[in-house]
Write a protein that holds these residues in place. Structure first.
Motif, PDB file in Angstrom:
ATOM      1  N   VAL A   1      18.521  31.585  25.290  1.00 14.15           N
ATOM      2  CA  VAL A   1      17.970  30.335  24.741  1.00 14.15           C
ATOM      3  C   VAL A   1      18.788  29.959  23.512  1.00 14.15           C
ATOM      4  N   TYR A   2      19.279  28.745  23.482  1.00 13.53           N
ATOM      5  CA  TYR A   2      20.170  28.306  22.409  1.00 13.53           C
ATOM      6  C   TYR A   2      19.404  27.352  21.490  1.00 13.53           C
ATOM      7  N   ASP A   3      19.078  27.862  20.319  1.00 11.32           N
ATOM      8  CA  ASP A   3      18.305  27.121  19.314  1.00 11.32           C
ATOM      9  C   ASP A   3      19.290  26.621  18.253  1.00 11.32           C
ATOM     10  N   ASN A   4      19.627  25.320  18.321  1.00  9.34           N
ATOM     11  CA  ASN A   4      20.621  24.765  17.398  1.00  9.34           C
ATOM     12  C   ASN A   4      20.207  23.359  16.975  1.00  9.34           C
ATOM     13  N   PRO A   5      19.263  23.264  16.043  1.00  2.00           N
ATOM     14  CA  PRO A   5      18.747  21.933  15.664  1.00  2.00           C
ATOM     15  C   PRO A   5      19.808  20.998  15.086  1.00  2.00           C
ATOM     16  N   ARG A   6      20.902  21.536  14.555  1.00  3.40           N
ATOM     17  CA  ARG A   6      21.950  20.678  13.989  1.00  3.40           C
ATOM     18  C   ARG A   6      22.571  19.764  15.046  1.00  3.40           C
ATOM     19  N   THR A   7      22.646  20.251  16.267  1.00  5.62           N
ATOM     20  CA  THR A   7      23.248  19.439  17.324  1.00  5.62           C
ATOM     21  C   THR A   7      22.213  18.862  18.297  1.00  5.62           C
ATOM     22  N   THR A   8      21.129  19.598  18.536  1.00  2.00           N
ATOM     23  CA  THR A   8      20.141  19.102  19.515  1.00  2.00           C
ATOM     24  C   THR A   8      19.035  18.313  18.839  1.00  2.00           C
ATOM     25  N   HIS A   9      18.821  18.571  17.532  1.00  2.76           N
ATOM     26  CA  HIS A   9      17.744  17.932  16.775  1.00  2.76           C
ATOM     27  C   HIS A   9      16.377  18.304  17.312  1.00  2.76           C
ATOM     28  N   PHE A  10      16.318  19.381  18.087  1.00  3.30           N
ATOM     29  CA  PHE A  10      15.016  19.906  18.517  1.00  3.30           C
ATOM     30  C   PHE A  10      14.678  21.136  17.685  1.00  3.30           C
ATOM     31  N   GLN A  11      13.473  21.155  17.138  1.00  7.37           N
ATOM     32  CA  GLN A  11      13.001  22.285  16.330  1.00  7.37           C
ATOM     33  C   GLN A  11      12.073  23.144  17.186  1.00  7.37           C
ATOM     34  N   PHE A  12      12.516  24.370  17.498  1.00  6.71           N
ATOM     35  CA  PHE A  12      11.639  25.306  18.198  1.00  6.71           C
ATOM     36  C   PHE A  12      10.601  25.858  17.226  1.00  6.71           C
ATOM     37  N   SER A  13       9.344  25.911  17.638  1.00  2.54           N
ATOM     38  CA  SER A  13       8.357  26.712  16.905  1.00  2.54           C
ATOM     39  C   SER A  13       8.444  28.145  17.431  1.00  2.54           C
ATOM     40  N   ASP A  14       7.951  29.099  16.646  1.00  2.00           N
ATOM     41  CA  ASP A  14       7.926  30.482  17.140  1.00  2.00           C
ATOM     42  C   ASP A  14       7.014  30.599  18.355  1.00  2.00           C
ATOM     43  N   GLU A  15       5.955  29.810  18.375  1.00  5.47           N
ATOM     44  CA  GLU A  15       5.037  29.834  19.515  1.00  5.47           C
ATOM     45  C   GLU A  15       5.785  29.424  20.788  1.00  5.47           C
ATOM     46  N   LEU A  16       6.604  28.376  20.688  1.00  2.00           N
ATOM     47  CA  LEU A  16       7.362  27.933  21.864  1.00  2.00           C
ATOM     48  C   LEU A  16       8.417  28.973  22.245  1.00  2.00           C
ATOM     49  N   HIS A  17       9.089  29.566  21.254  1.00  2.00           N
ATOM     50  CA  HIS A  17      10.039  30.639  21.569  1.00  2.00           C
ATOM     51  C   HIS A  17       9.333  31.751  22.352  1.00  2.00           C
ATOM     52  N   GLY A  18       8.118  32.073  21.933  1.00  2.00           N
ATOM     53  CA  GLY A  18       7.366  33.124  22.621  1.00  2.00           C
ATOM     54  C   GLY A  18       7.078  32.765  24.072  1.00  2.00           C
ATOM     55  N   ARG A  19       6.666  31.508  24.302  1.00  2.00           N
ATOM     56  CA  ARG A  19       6.366  31.075  25.685  1.00  2.00           C
ATOM     57  C   ARG A  19       7.623  31.157  26.548  1.00  2.00           C
ATOM     58  N   ILE A  20       8.745  30.654  26.007  1.00  2.00           N
ATOM     59  CA  ILE A  20       9.983  30.613  26.797  1.00  2.00           C
ATOM     60  C   ILE A  20      10.526  32.023  27.016  1.00  2.00           C
ATOM     61  N   ALA A  21      10.451  32.867  25.971  1.00  2.00           N
ATOM     62  CA  ALA A  21      10.985  34.234  26.099  1.00  2.00           C
ATOM     63  C   ALA A  21      10.237  35.041  27.155  1.00  2.00           C
ATOM     64  N   GLY A  22       9.023  34.614  27.501  1.00  4.47           N
ATOM     65  CA  GLY A  22       8.256  35.305  28.538  1.00  4.47           C
ATOM     66  C   GLY A  22       8.640  34.893  29.945  1.00  4.47           C
ATOM     67  N   LEU A  23       9.501  33.898  30.088  1.00  4.01           N
ATOM     68  CA  LEU A  23       9.928  33.472  31.427  1.00  4.01           C
ATOM     69  C   LEU A  23      10.868  34.521  32.021  1.00  4.01           C
ATOM     70  N   PRO A  24      10.836  34.703  33.337  1.00  6.84           N
ATOM     71  CA  PRO A  24      11.707  35.704  33.952  1.00  6.84           C
ATOM     72  C   PRO A  24      13.183  35.359  33.739  1.00  6.84           C
ATOM     73  N   GLY A  25      13.963  36.374  33.345  1.00 12.78           N
ATOM     74  CA  GLY A  25      15.407  36.150  33.228  1.00 12.78           C
ATOM     75  C   GLY A  25      15.859  35.777  31.841  1.00 12.78           C
TER      76      GLY A  25
END
Lengths: 283, 283
Positions: free
Chosen positions: A130-154
């Motif tokens: 998962v590539y978290d780079n708000p400088r270029t994407t302007h999307f801010q991940f919350s830790d809660e969202l990181h947790g949901r995504i990190a639980g996905l297979p793979g």
């Protein structure tokens, strides 16, 4: 795959497209330096500016030139359908992993970003970072969202942006949300030493893509990072990609033209300052 | 071309691509309503998410369906080479003008953005509208840069974002920098009435793309804008594109699927609230 030093080279783009010979040389040089993995088509590798065909070609060149060093390939794009096509191309090229940022035009909601990762991981046969780079994407991940995504297979790793202060608290807070099998890698080279000291498992490094020895020196001795402060100051002033492009040209690793228009290479006093700084730092 | 009410329709994207029939109906409806011009492939028209082929097809459909109403076509893309190709396609489709935003991944410098407009206007045979939309491009134009770009041959208008407060001072400051031949158009529908009162020459309107009558009512009587406050609140909460997509579906102008993934249509309570608000406002 997702630990140690991962080097992210430039992808040299001339007026007529990908400079395939220079790109192969850049990647060969990283494999010879003994980096732990290579990140092809990261932000510094201009992934967002290349066509699907150019990205497929770059992925093939990178895997070939890496000669056994595992290669992670960036598959970010604005639409889910394009990301899925790029994932297929990366896997066909022999990528050991893929790197996906939530590239945005309309600001995305958390559910849209989760949906993107869900749709992509469902189709993948290699692990994803998962590539978290708000400088270029302007999307801010919350830790809660990181947790949901990190639980996905793979999902195997999260590439986080540099943490200017409080890296330990940041890494601990994220670690508490994600499975033990998912590593955390720092990027934002000026803050990498602090990130590694805070317990990051990997350094996803643009510096290492052009200066693998200097990055390895920081891996061995974090104090080396302080010595490179004049370089970090240039990164902050001009953007790392422009500084590294000027450096690669100056070192003869690429031709004069490296960046996709409308991006421009540094010239005049800015370019002279990069060259003088490299000399002063023995880079 | 660059005065009065310019209506920016949605571009309906289903799972299999452009919904050409629904798109033609949306544009025909705007021409029938008597808007002054039509903005095909603006932000609300999802230009950034479509392939070059899809954009060329949409431009042709829009010009045909507009039946003589002038059509401006969005040509923004991450690379200058892609923008030039899109400009050629738009002109071949019969566009009366083109709209260009400095779409960014790496943050752009002022000189890079000026260089983009210089490279593109050199090749154009129709006038260009500069599209200033920091919410999606994350590029902030200075007035000095607007002045430089507005002096390029063929620049006919600047589409500025909504000014929540002090619209008159904003418009006057910009006007002082640009040639008399270049108009200023307001976007950001909730702030359009204030922008028009401050002396903007045009309203580049997403609202008008789905609700041309409501936008024309605001053109006649700015007080109408205040009446639509519940709709502006929904725009702020969900993004105008998601609200207008839900509205277009509810009104039967499009099917259920309108937005390119990873964007998602509103559902559940959010969708119900849009429908209830439309009913309450007699839209």
């Amino acid at each position: 795959m997702f630990t140690g030093l991962s080097a992210f080279p430039l992808t040299p783009i001339t007026g007529t497209g990908l400079d395939t010979a220079a790109y192969a040389r850049l990647v060969e040089r990283l494999a010879a330096a003994g980096v732990d993995s290579i990140g092809a088509l990261g932000s510094t590798g201009s992934y967002a500016y290349l066509t699907r065909d150019q990205r497929a070609e770059a992925a093939k060149i990178a895997v070939g030139a890496a000669a056994g060093t595992p290669v992670m390939v960036g598959i970010g794009a604005l639409t889910t359908s394009e990301v899925l096509a790029l994932a297929e191309d990366a896997q066909n090229a022999g990528a050991a992993a893929v790197l996906l940022a939530p590239v945005s035009y309309q600001p995305l909601t958390d559910d849209e970003v989760f949906g993107l990762y869900e749709d992509v991981t469902r189709e993948l046969s290699v692990p994803l970072c998962v590539y978290d780079n708000p400088r270029t994407t302007h999307f801010q991940f919350s830790d809660e969202l990181h947790g949901r995504i990190a639980g996905l297979p793979g999902v195997g790793s999260i590439k986080i942006p540099g943490v200017p202060a409080g890296a330990k608290a940041r890494v601990d807070a994220l670690r508490a949300r994600i499975p033990d099998t998912v590593t955390i890698g720092i990027s934002g080279d000026p803050f990498a030493a602090a990130g590694l000291a805070a317990g990051c498992d990997a350094w996803y490094s643009a510096l290492a893509g052009t200066f693998p020895d200097a990055a390895q020196a920081i891996m061995r001795d974090p104090a080396e990072s302080e010595r490179l402060r004049p370089l970090w100051d240039l990164f902050a002033r001009h953007g790392g990609i422009r500084v590294l492009a000027a450096a690669a040209t100056h070192l003869g690793l690429t031709g004069d033209r490296v960046l996709p228009r409308p991006l421009r290479e540094l010239d005049g006093p800015a370019r002279e300052e990069v060259i003088a700084t490299l000399a002063a730092l023995s880079l």
